[in-house]
Design an enzyme around this catalytic site. Structure first.
Site, PDB file in Angstrom:
ATOM      1  N   GLN A   1      -2.281  10.235   2.835  1.00  0.00           N
ATOM      2  CA  GLN A   1      -2.352   8.786   2.700  1.00  0.00           C
ATOM      3  C   GLN A   1      -3.483   8.214   3.565  1.00  0.00           C
ATOM      4  O   GLN A   1      -3.601   8.552   4.745  1.00  0.00           O
ATOM      5  CB  GLN A   1      -0.994   8.164   3.095  1.00  0.00           C
ATOM      6  CG  GLN A   1      -0.874   6.679   2.848  1.00  0.00           C
ATOM      7  CD  GLN A   1      -0.910   6.290   1.368  1.00  0.00           C
ATOM      8  OE1 GLN A   1      -0.505   7.053   0.482  1.00  0.00           O
ATOM      9  NE2 GLN A   1      -1.400   5.101   1.071  1.00  0.00           N
TER      10      GLN A   1
ATOM     11  N   ASP B   1      -4.971  12.961  -5.746  1.00  0.00           N
ATOM     12  CA  ASP B   1      -5.634  11.668  -5.540  1.00  0.00           C
ATOM     13  C   ASP B   1      -6.995  11.648  -6.236  1.00  0.00           C
ATOM     14  O   ASP B   1      -7.569  10.580  -6.449  1.00  0.00           O
ATOM     15  CB  ASP B   1      -5.889  11.439  -4.042  1.00  0.00           C
ATOM     16  CG  ASP B   1      -4.819  10.577  -3.392  1.00  0.00           C
ATOM     17  OD1 ASP B   1      -4.239   9.733  -4.105  1.00  0.00           O
ATOM     18  OD2 ASP B   1      -4.582  10.761  -2.190  1.00  0.00           O
TER      19      ASP B   1
ATOM     20  N   LYS C   1       6.216   6.387  -3.629  1.00  0.00           N
ATOM     21  CA  LYS C   1       5.802   7.603  -4.332  1.00  0.00           C
ATOM     22  C   LYS C   1       6.942   8.632  -4.300  1.00  0.00           C
ATOM     23  O   LYS C   1       7.228   9.306  -5.288  1.00  0.00           O
ATOM     24  CB  LYS C   1       4.542   8.194  -3.673  1.00  0.00           C
ATOM     25  CG  LYS C   1       3.282   7.375  -3.943  1.00  0.00           C
ATOM     26  CD  LYS C   1       2.101   7.756  -3.064  1.00  0.00           C
ATOM     27  CE  LYS C   1       0.949   6.755  -3.225  1.00  0.00           C
ATOM     28  NZ  LYS C   1      -0.177   6.972  -2.315  1.00  0.00           N
TER      29      LYS C   1
HETATM   30  N1  GUN Z   1      -4.436   4.318   0.352  1.00  0.00           N
HETATM   31  C1  GUN Z   1      -4.524   3.306  -0.541  1.00  0.00           C
HETATM   32  N2  GUN Z   1      -4.493   3.788  -1.803  1.00  0.00           N
HETATM   33  C2  GUN Z   1      -4.378   5.134  -1.704  1.00  0.00           C
HETATM   34  C3  GUN Z   1      -4.287   6.178  -2.660  1.00  0.00           C
HETATM   35  O1  GUN Z   1      -4.319   5.985  -3.873  1.00  0.00           O
HETATM   36  N3  GUN Z   1      -4.166   7.430  -2.146  1.00  0.00           N
HETATM   37  C4  GUN Z   1      -4.152   7.692  -0.813  1.00  0.00           C
HETATM   38  N4  GUN Z   1      -4.052   8.950  -0.405  1.00  0.00           N
HETATM   39  N5  GUN Z   1      -4.238   6.735   0.104  1.00  0.00           N
HETATM   40  C5  GUN Z   1      -4.339   5.468  -0.345  1.00  0.00           C
END
Ligand code: GUN
Length: 295
Positions: free
Chosen positions: A96, A119, A52
């Protein structure tokens, strides 16, 4: 049979964003800023956060990573979240997941400012999505909708089977695909670990979306000819003959199912790259909302 090239579509979206960022910066604005909060050292979470960050930089966003020891207390993490809510230099952030067991994930998600919640996990954004109002959509469902749209795959009146009911993928998708709008109007079935006679359902489905994290689960005898397959699974399986010792596969046995499919996403290179592109798209939206610009 068409292989849906998520990498290509994601790169188109990122190029569109890159141009918008350059235009904003040339007008004297600061670039959008995305922060990622990472707790602990789970290798998959590290890999996601790093990709990211690198994708952000490539399109001209600035980014920061706040990394904490897995023993951080819930109260300390909540105060980090409150600080990010206040920080006017941070347009958007993600925490995350998964978080360590001693931290209540829902409490943390509830503390995120919904205007910075790229998110789309905050109940306000989920509720707006349910009501059909503008909201931050969770990145993976948003990416899947975008693939369906850009490949002009009809959804109206189609039977969509979603396998997996997670908050991150299955549940939001089931809402979005059933809504009364362009790209929706599907008849949606959500299957999960307690579903009986899955094969009976999957043999009827026009579109199958897998998001349950079971490597190579879906086989060709479970689908009908002409099915559209969207695979949101990313699983690591042993591959002793390769240099890395493992390989990434989806929930679909791609080589086995592809002969029967009209469209199919590969893993890697299908849904995965789209998730990152849509997170960046959401960050752009958060930035424009906060800077008072039009998207
Ligand atoms: N863990 C797995 N996929 C995601 C996501 O799209 N966002 C976040 N914050 N954690 C994750």
């Amino acid at each position: 049979m068409t292989i849906i090239d998520g990498k290509k579509v994601a790169s188109e979206i990122k190029n569109e964003l890159k141009q918008k960022v350059a235009a904003a910066v040339s007008k004297g604005l600061r670039p959008p800023h995305l922060t990622a909060v990472l707790v602990g050292n789970d290798p998959a979470s590290w890999a996601y956060v790093k990709s990211k960050e690198s994708a952000s930089h490539k399109i001209g966003f600035t980014s920061s990573l706040l990394h904490f020891d897995e023993h951080i207390s819930e109260a300390e993490l909540l105060s980090v979240v409150h600080e990010l809510n206040r920080d006017t230099n941070v347009d958007a952030y993600i925490v995350q997941l998964p978080l360590p067991k001693h931290i209540d994930e829902q409490k943390v998600i509830l503390a995120v400012n919904p205007l910075k919640d790229v998110d789309g996990f905050h109940p306000l954004n989920l509720g707006k999505m349910l009501a059909g109002l503008p909201a931050f959509l969770p990145a993976t469902p948003y990416g899947i909708l975008e693939l369906i749209k850009r490949y002009q795959i009809p959804t109206q009146g189609k039977h969509v089977l979603i396998i997996g009911r997670s908050l991150i993928v299955g549940r939001p998708l089931s809402i979005l695909l059933g809504q009364k709008r362009q790209g929706g109007n599907a008849t949606v079935t959500v299957a999960h670990s307690k579903t009986q006679n899955l094969k009976q359902l999957s043999l009827q489905a026009d579109i199958i979306i897998t998001a349950m994290g079971k490597p190579l689960f879906l086989k060709s005898d479970m689908v009908k000819n002409g099915v559209v397959i969207i695979d949101a699974g990313i699983n690591s399986i042993d591959a002793p003959q390769t240099q890395r010792g493992y390989r990434l596969v989806g929930d679909v046995d791609f080589e086995n199912v592809r002969q029967k499919a009209s469209y199919i996403t590969p893993v890697p290179g299908g849904v995965g790259p789209m998730t990152i592109a849509m997170l960046l798209q959401n960050t752009w939206k958060a930035y424009t909302l906060q800077q008072g610009l039009s998207e």
